[in-house]
Enzyme design. Structure first.
Site, PDB file in Angstrom:
ATOM      1  N   SER A 195       2.103  -0.237   7.811  1.00 34.42           N
ATOM      2  CA  SER A 195       1.295  -0.770   6.712  1.00 34.42           C
ATOM      3  C   SER A 195       0.287   0.250   6.225  1.00 34.42           C
ATOM      4  O   SER A 195      -0.242   0.119   5.133  1.00 34.42           O
ATOM      5  CB  SER A 195       0.488  -1.977   7.180  1.00 34.42           C
ATOM      6  OG  SER A 195       1.303  -2.921   7.777  1.00 34.42           O
ATOM      7  N   HIS A 228       8.112   0.436   3.197  1.00 32.68           N
ATOM      8  CA  HIS A 228       7.154  -0.626   3.512  1.00 32.68           C
ATOM      9  C   HIS A 228       7.529  -1.917   2.801  1.00 32.68           C
ATOM     10  O   HIS A 228       7.466  -2.014   1.573  1.00 32.68           O
ATOM     11  CB  HIS A 228       5.743  -0.173   3.119  1.00 32.68           C
ATOM     12  CG  HIS A 228       4.694  -1.137   3.533  1.00 32.68           C
ATOM     13  ND1 HIS A 228       3.560  -1.400   2.800  1.00 32.68           N
ATOM     14  CD2 HIS A 228       4.608  -1.942   4.626  1.00 32.68           C
ATOM     15  CE1 HIS A 228       2.822  -2.304   3.416  1.00 32.68           C
ATOM     16  NE2 HIS A 228       3.450  -2.651   4.524  1.00 32.68           N
ATOM     17  N   GLU A 234       7.499  -0.327  -0.886  1.00 31.90           N
ATOM     18  CA  GLU A 234       6.812   0.941  -1.156  1.00 31.90           C
ATOM     19  C   GLU A 234       7.572   2.023  -0.401  1.00 31.90           C
ATOM     20  O   GLU A 234       7.777   1.896   0.817  1.00 31.90           O
ATOM     21  CB  GLU A 234       5.363   0.881  -0.652  1.00 31.90           C
ATOM     22  CG  GLU A 234       4.458   0.016  -1.518  1.00 31.90           C
ATOM     23  CD  GLU A 234       3.050  -0.142  -0.962  1.00 31.90           C
ATOM     24  OE1 GLU A 234       2.097  -0.174  -1.743  1.00 31.90           O
ATOM     25  OE2 GLU A 234       2.896  -0.249   0.284  1.00 31.90           O
ATOM     26  N   ASN A 288      -1.784  -2.385   0.222  1.00 32.23           N
ATOM     27  CA  ASN A 288      -2.785  -2.686   1.255  1.00 32.23           C
ATOM     28  C   ASN A 288      -4.142  -2.076   0.937  1.00 32.23           C
ATOM     29  O   ASN A 288      -5.182  -2.606   1.328  1.00 32.23           O
ATOM     30  CB  ASN A 288      -2.304  -2.233   2.629  1.00 32.23           C
ATOM     31  CG  ASN A 288      -1.268  -3.194   3.196  1.00 32.23           C
ATOM     32  OD1 ASN A 288      -1.180  -4.335   2.743  1.00 32.23           O
ATOM     33  ND2 ASN A 288      -0.493  -2.744   4.149  1.00 32.23           N
TER      34      ASN A 288
END
Ligand code: CAA
Length: 482
Positions: free
Chosen positions: A119, A140, A152, A190
Site C-alpha cells: 500500500s 496495487h 496502481e 493512499n
C-alpha cells in the site's frame, strides 16, 4: 509479455481477492500460504467471496467451480518457479517483503515479473533486493479487490522498459483500469485517502463529532460509498496505521502522524472487519430518544428562508420566544451567538447536500438548544450531524484538505489531473474525483474554506495550494486539462 500462470503469495483478504480476480479472468493461479491453517483460511475467503456472487445470481455454480478450479493452493513457494508473474500480498513489513523477494528471485525463472501489492512501502527498496530490479513493480489493488476497478502500477527508476505497460495491459485484461505512477509513499490513492481517514479519527478523538455522525455526514452529505470509520474497518486499522507511519516518515507532515486513537485500537487488537471489531462491532442497542417536548425556534441571518421553509413545510413555525435560534452558516457562529440576549440558544446550521445538516454548538450552547436543533432537523427530513463550532465543521474540515492535497500532488508533477480523478473514482468508489469535486463545489469556496481552516489551525498544509489560489485570483472555475 504473456501472463498465463500467476502466483499469489499471501491469501488474506487482499491476496485471496487478487487470486479471485486473476482466476475470473481465465488465468491459472498458484496461491501460496505459510502453513495449512492459513491456506484453509485463504480457501475459505475464495469460497465465500465467489459463493456470495452465486447467492446474488451473479455467478453460476458451474462458473464458480471453474474459477476455483483454476486456483492451486500450496504451502511451497518452490511451486512458483514457472509462474509468469508473482504478486505478493503479505503484511506491510519492509524487512519481511525484502526477504520474500530475495527468495522469489532465487526460485522464479528469470523472465518472471515480481510484483508487490504494498500500500505504501518503497517498491524501489524491494526491487533492489533482487537480482532483477528491472522486473519488479508495484501492482496495487483496492479492497475489495474483486469489486474496485483500479490498479496502481508502480514503476521505479530501475524498472525495465515495457514492464509497467505490460502489467497495465494485464490489469486491463482483468477488467481493471491501470494508473501508472512513480514510487512515492502512498502512491496516488493512499496518499490522498489515508490522511483524510486519519483526520476523521483525530476529530473523533478531539470530541469534534461522533463516529456515526461523521460517517453519516460523509456518506449522505458528500455521497461517498462509505463513511471514514466504516472504511477504516474495511481496510484494517493495522494497515491504516502502517500506511500513515510510512507517509509520516516520508513527509514529516504532522497531519500524517498516525492518530493516537488508531494506535490504541490496533494495540488492543481491534483491527476492523478482519478481527470482528474496530471502530464498529461492539454497538449496544441504540437508545431511541423521544422528541424533546414542545420545540420553539427562530431562524436568523442570511439564508434563513430555505431552512425556515423546510420547517414550515413540516408544520413548525418560528416563535417570538425561541428555545433555539438556528443560524444557517458555513462559518463558526460564536460571534453571532454572543450578540443574542441569551447566547446559549444559538446553534449554527450548515446544510450539506439536501440530506445532512451539520449542527454547530458553541462553547455556550445549552444541551436543551442542541437537542431541540437535532429534533427540528429530523422533522425537516435532514440527518443531523452535531459538532463543535469550529472552522469547516465536519465535512469541509475533512474534505477541503483532501482536495488541497490533490492539487498539491498535481502541482508536484507526480500525476495528471485525469489520473488523480480516475484513481479516486475507481479505487475508492467516489462519485467524482477531487478535481471534479473542486469544480462542482466552486474553487473560490474551497480556497476560502481552506483559508479559514488555516487561520484557525495554522497548519501549513491547510494553506491553499498555490495553483488553486492562482486560478481563483484569475477568475477561473476549472483546472487546466489535457
Ligand atoms: N468481496 C467481493 N465482492 C464484494 C465484497 C467483497 N468483500 N463486498 C462487496 N462485494 C460486491 C457485492 O457482491 C456486490 O456485487 P454485485 O453488485 O455484483 O451484487 C457489490 O460489491 C456491491 O456490494 P453491496 O451491495 O453489498 O454493498 P455496497 O453497495 O455498499 O458496496 C463496496 C460495497 C463496493 C465495498 C462500496 O461500499 C465501496 O465502494 N466502498 C469503498 C471501498 C474503498 O474505498 N476501497 C478502497 C480502500 S483503500 C485500499 O484498499 C487501499 C489500501 O492499500 C489500503
Amino acid at each position: 509479455m504473456a501472463f498465463e500462470r500467476v502466483g499469489v503469495v499471501g491469501l488474506g483478504t487482499m491476496g485471496a481477492g487478487i487470486a479471485e480476480v486473476f482466476a475470473r479472468a481465465g488465468l491459472r493461479v498458484i496461491g501460496v500460504e505459510a502453513d495449512a491453517e492459513a491456506l484453509a483460511r485463504g480457501r475459505g475467503h475464495l469460497e465465500r467471496s465467489t459463493g456470495r456472487a452465486v447467492d446474488r445470481g451473479r455467478l453460476t455454480r458451474e462458473r464458480q467451480a471453474e474459477i476455483l478450479g483454476r486456483v492451486t493452493l500450496t504451502t511451497s513457494r518452490e511451486d512458483l518457479r514457472d509462474a509468469d508473474l508473482v504478486i505478493e500480498a503479505s503484511p506491510e513489513i519492509l524487512r519481511y517483503k525484502v526477504s520474500l523477494f530475495e527468495e522469489l528471485d532465487r526460485i522464479c525463472k528469470p523472465e518472471t515479473v515480481l510484483a508487490t501489492n504494498t500500500s505504501s512501502l518503497p517498491v524501489t527498496a524491494i526491487a533492489a533486493a533482487t537480482g532483477r530490479p528491472g522486473r519488479v513493480v508495484g501492482m496495487h489493488f483496492f479492497n475489495p479487490a474483486p469489486v474496485m476497478k483500479l490498479v496502481e502500477v508502480v514503476g521505479t527508476v530501475v524498472t525495465a522498459p515495457g514492464v509497467v505497460s505490460g502489467i497495465a495491459e494485464l490489469a486491463g485484461r482483468l477488467g481493471k483500469t491501470a494508473v501508472a505512477v512513480g514510487d512515492r509513499a502512498g502512491f496516488v490513492v493512499n496518499r490522498l485517502l489515508l490522511p483524510y481517514l486519519n483526520h476523521a479519527a483525530v476529530l473523533v478523538d478531539q470530541g469534534m463529532a461522533g463516529r456515526d455522525d461523521i460517517d453519516a455526514a460523509m456518506k449522505l452529505g458528500v455521497g461517498l460509498p462509505m463513511g471514514p470509520f466504516t472504511l477504516l474497518d474495511l481496510i484494517g486499522l493495522d494497515t491504516a496505521y502502517e500506511v500513515m507511519g510510512v507517509l509520516f516518515d516520508e513527509t514529516r507532515d504532522r497531519r500524517h502522524a498516525p492518530a493516537p486513537l488508531l494506535r490504541e485500537l490496533v494495540t488492543a487488537g481491534l483491527l476492523g472487519r478482519k478481527s470482528g471489531r474496530g471502530f464498529y462491532g461492539d454497538e449496544a442497542q441504540e437508545e431511541q430518544r423521544p422528541m424533546s417536548g414542545a420545540v420553539t425556534f427562530d431562524v436568523a441571518g442570511p439564508g434563513s428562508e430555505e431552512l425556515a421553509g423546510r420547517l414550515r413545510a413540516a408544520g413548525f413555525k418560528p416563535s417570538d420566544d425561541p428555545g433555539v435560534v438556528l443560524r444557517p452558516t458555513d462559518r463558526p457562529v460564536i460571534e453571532h451567538a454572543v450578540r443574542l440576549q441569551d447566547p446559549s440558544r444559538m446553534v449554527g446550521v450548515h446544510l450539506v447536500g439536501d440530506r445532512v445538516a451539520e449542527l454547530a454548538a458553541t462553547a455556550l450552547t445549552s444541551d436543551a438548544a442542541a437537542r431541540a436543533a437535532r429534533d427540528l432537523m429530523k422533522v425537516a427530513g435532514l440527518t443531523p450531524v452535531p459538532c463543535k463550532d469550529r472552522a469547516g465543521f465536519v465535512v469541509d474540515a475533512l474534505l477541503f484538505p483532501y482536495l488541497n492535497d490533490a492539487v498539491r500532488m498535481y502541482e508536484s508533477g507526480y500525476a495528471s489531473i485525469d489520473d488523480i480523478d480516475a484513481a479516486m473514482r475507481l479505487g475508492c468508489g467516489y462519485p467524482s474525483g477531487p478535481f471534479e469535486m473542486l469544480e462542482s463545489l466552486g474553487l473560490a469556496r474551497v480556497r476560502d474554506g481552506l483559508r479559514a481552516l488555516y487561520a484557525e489551525h495554522r497548519e501549513p498544509s491547510y494553506a491553499p495550494a498555490p495553483l488553486l489560489d492562482q486560478l481563483v485570483t484569475a477568475g477561473l472555475s476549472a483546472f487546466p486539462r489535457g
